[in-house]
Scaffold this motif. Structure first.
Motif, PDB file in Angstrom:
ATOM      1  N   ASP A   1       3.383   4.486  -0.810  1.00  0.00           N
ATOM      2  CA  ASP A   1       2.539   4.536   0.385  1.00  0.00           C
ATOM      3  C   ASP A   1       1.429   3.487   0.370  1.00  0.00           C
ATOM      4  OD1 ASP A   1       4.035   6.617   1.340  1.00  0.00           O
ATOM      5  OD2 ASP A   1       2.652   8.172   0.645  1.00  0.00           O
ATOM      6  N   PHE A   2       1.198   2.833  -0.757  1.00  0.00           N
ATOM      7  CA  PHE A   2       0.178   1.797  -0.846  1.00  0.00           C
ATOM      8  C   PHE A   2       0.721   0.484  -0.290  1.00  0.00           C
ATOM      9  CE2 PHE A   2      -1.381   4.913  -3.803  1.00  0.00           C
ATOM     10  CZ  PHE A   2      -2.756   4.813  -3.701  1.00  0.00           C
TER      11      PHE A   2
ATOM     12  N   LEU B   1      -5.336  -1.430  -6.113  1.00  0.00           N
ATOM     13  CA  LEU B   1      -4.138  -0.882  -5.504  1.00  0.00           C
ATOM     14  C   LEU B   1      -4.548  -0.543  -4.070  1.00  0.00           C
ATOM     15  CD1 LEU B   1      -1.222  -0.107  -6.053  1.00  0.00           C
ATOM     16  CD2 LEU B   1      -2.021   2.111  -6.831  1.00  0.00           C
ATOM     17  N   ALA B   2      -4.197  -1.409  -3.131  1.00  0.00           N
ATOM     18  CA  ALA B   2      -4.721  -1.349  -1.764  1.00  0.00           C
ATOM     19  C   ALA B   2      -3.962  -0.343  -0.913  1.00  0.00           C
ATOM     20  CB  ALA B   2      -4.641  -2.723  -1.120  1.00  0.00           C
ATOM     21  N   HIS B   3      -4.718   0.445  -0.158  1.00  0.00           N
ATOM     22  CA  HIS B   3      -4.168   1.439   0.767  1.00  0.00           C
ATOM     23  C   HIS B   3      -4.732   1.158   2.155  1.00  0.00           C
ATOM     24  CE1 HIS B   3      -3.285   5.416   2.528  1.00  0.00           C
ATOM     25  NE2 HIS B   3      -2.332   5.460   1.622  1.00  0.00           N
ATOM     26  N   ARG B   4      -4.025   1.634   3.180  1.00  0.00           N
ATOM     27  CA  ARG B   4      -4.487   1.466   4.555  1.00  0.00           C
ATOM     28  C   ARG B   4      -5.832   2.131   4.764  1.00  0.00           C
ATOM     29  NH1 ARG B   4      -1.362   4.663   8.204  1.00  0.00           N
ATOM     30  NH2 ARG B   4       0.068   4.588   6.472  1.00  0.00           N
TER      31      ARG B   4
ATOM     32  N   LEU C   1      -8.945   5.378  -0.232  1.00  0.00           N
ATOM     33  CA  LEU C   1      -7.869   5.637  -1.192  1.00  0.00           C
ATOM     34  C   LEU C   1      -7.528   4.413  -2.038  1.00  0.00           C
ATOM     35  CD1 LEU C   1      -5.431   7.786   0.983  1.00  0.00           C
ATOM     36  CD2 LEU C   1      -7.107   8.562  -0.689  1.00  0.00           C
ATOM     37  N   THR C   2      -8.228   3.319  -1.854  1.00  0.00           N
ATOM     38  CA  THR C   2      -7.991   2.111  -2.645  1.00  0.00           C
ATOM     39  C   THR C   2      -8.456   2.340  -4.081  1.00  0.00           C
ATOM     40  OG1 THR C   2      -8.141   0.685  -0.716  1.00  0.00           O
ATOM     41  CG2 THR C   2      -8.565  -0.339  -2.838  1.00  0.00           C
ATOM     42  N   ILE C   3      -7.629   1.932  -5.055  1.00  0.00           N
ATOM     43  CA  ILE C   3      -7.857   2.207  -6.472  1.00  0.00           C
ATOM     44  C   ILE C   3      -8.158   0.911  -7.219  1.00  0.00           C
ATOM     45  CG2 ILE C   3      -6.834   3.201  -8.560  1.00  0.00           C
ATOM     46  CD1 ILE C   3      -6.971   5.186  -6.281  1.00  0.00           C
ATOM     47  N   PRO C   4      -9.283   0.825  -7.967  1.00  0.00           N
ATOM     48  CA  PRO C   4      -9.546  -0.366  -8.787  1.00  0.00           C
ATOM     49  C   PRO C   4      -8.659  -0.362 -10.036  1.00  0.00           C
ATOM     50  CG  PRO C   4     -11.279   1.242  -9.105  1.00  0.00           C
ATOM     51  CD  PRO C   4     -10.379   1.796  -8.039  1.00  0.00           C
ATOM     52  N   LEU C   5      -8.124  -1.532 -10.384  1.00  0.00           N
ATOM     53  CA  LEU C   5      -7.245  -1.633 -11.543  1.00  0.00           C
ATOM     54  C   LEU C   5      -7.818  -2.503 -12.658  1.00  0.00           C
ATOM     55  CD1 LEU C   5      -3.853  -2.153  -9.676  1.00  0.00           C
ATOM     56  CD2 LEU C   5      -4.696  -0.056 -10.717  1.00  0.00           C
ATOM     57  N   CYS C   6      -8.450  -3.611 -12.290  1.00  0.00           N
ATOM     58  CA  CYS C   6      -8.906  -4.560 -13.301  1.00  0.00           C
ATOM     59  C   CYS C   6     -10.025  -5.428 -12.731  1.00  0.00           C
ATOM     60  CB  CYS C   6      -7.722  -5.433 -13.725  1.00  0.00           C
ATOM     61  SG  CYS C   6      -8.112  -6.703 -14.920  1.00  0.00           S
ATOM     62  N   VAL C   7     -11.027  -5.721 -13.557  1.00  0.00           N
ATOM     63  CA  VAL C   7     -12.104  -6.629 -13.182  1.00  0.00           C
ATOM     64  C   VAL C   7     -12.221  -7.668 -14.283  1.00  0.00           C
ATOM     65  CG1 VAL C   7     -14.563  -6.871 -12.719  1.00  0.00           C
ATOM     66  CG2 VAL C   7     -13.354  -4.846 -11.920  1.00  0.00           C
TER      67      VAL C   7
ATOM     68  N   ARG D   1      -8.187  -7.495   4.318  1.00  0.00           N
ATOM     69  CA  ARG D   1      -9.178  -7.257   5.371  1.00  0.00           C
ATOM     70  C   ARG D   1      -8.566  -6.972   6.731  1.00  0.00           C
ATOM     71  NH1 ARG D   1     -12.807  -6.455   1.907  1.00  0.00           N
ATOM     72  NH2 ARG D   1     -13.709  -8.188   0.804  1.00  0.00           N
ATOM     73  N   GLN D   2      -7.236  -7.091   6.872  1.00  0.00           N
ATOM     74  CA  GLN D   2      -6.620  -6.872   8.180  1.00  0.00           C
ATOM     75  C   GLN D   2      -6.690  -5.397   8.565  1.00  0.00           C
ATOM     76  OE1 GLN D   2      -2.647  -8.333   8.008  1.00  0.00           O
ATOM     77  NE2 GLN D   2      -3.250 -10.450   8.329  1.00  0.00           N
ATOM     78  N   PRO D   3      -7.046  -5.110   9.819  1.00  0.00           N
ATOM     79  CA  PRO D   3      -7.103  -3.710  10.247  1.00  0.00           C
ATOM     80  C   PRO D   3      -5.698  -3.135  10.387  1.00  0.00           C
ATOM     81  CG  PRO D   3      -7.547  -5.170  12.081  1.00  0.00           C
ATOM     82  CD  PRO D   3      -7.455  -6.040  10.849  1.00  0.00           C
ATOM     83  N   ALA D   4      -5.615  -1.826  10.383  1.00  0.00           N
ATOM     84  CA  ALA D   4      -4.333  -1.141  10.551  1.00  0.00           C
ATOM     85  C   ALA D   4      -3.827  -1.347  11.973  1.00  0.00           C
ATOM     86  CB  ALA D   4      -4.499   0.346  10.262  1.00  0.00           C
TER      87      ALA D   4
END
Length: 174
Positions: free
Chosen positions: A70-71, A87-90, A94-100, A129-132
């Protein structure tokens, strides 16, 4: 479940460690920054096929289970002098950070690895940055006839085919 030692946005005082999760040691459970949650922290369980987000808002405990499919993909964001993989979500919450990291080669390798593990596309910063897509505004069902009327045939009273032979049409006049 094997657990990985996790670091989040809340590192101990004096720690210079940035968020780095190993994609090869999933499942992993870690804490991440969430401004809307009580205490500003949410717990994230990251598996190969699903993500579970746990947080409390105004004392109400909640757990959100989201499939990895679903991501949108694994995205790259620029923050100050470093870059962050997410891990980008609409839904941005719900967006999840993975690494910095500030090392471009390390970020590129991690980006490719996370994308392969989750079978999701790599999204550059401008795609995040694009809207849904907008929802349709018209209602397709509104113009349909009610169910009990669908079984009936529509007809016209003044149609000559509706008047049987030998009968006269009765017209009431005052």
């Amino acid at each position: 479940m094997r657990r990985q030692t996790a670091t989040s946005g809340f590192n101990p005082a004096g720690s210079s460690r940035a968020l780095r999760l190993d994609p090869l040691s999933l499942p992993v459970r870690f804490d991440a920054h969430d401004i809307r949650a009580d205490g500003g922290v949410r717990q994230i369980e990251l598996h190969r096929e699903r993500v579970v987000l746990r947080r409390a808002v105004h004392g109400m405990q909640m757990a959100v289970n989201v499939r990895v499919s679903d991501f949108l993909g694994v995205g790259l964001r620029g923050i100050d002098d470093a870059q962050m993989l997410v891990l980008a979500h609409r839904d941005p919450s719900l967006t999840i950070p993975l690494c910095v990291s500030s090392d471009r080669d390390e970020i590129a390798a991690a980006w490719r690895m996370w994308s392969d593990i989750f079978a999701l596309p790599q999204l550059p910063e401008d795609k995040l940055r694009q809207p849904a897509a907008r929802r349709r505004r018209h209602n397709a069902i509104r113009t349909r006839r009610p169910k009990f009327l669908v079984r009936r045939r529509a007809g016209h009273l003044l149609n000559p085919a509706n008047i049987h032979q030998g009968e006269r049409e009765i017209i009431a006049r005052n």
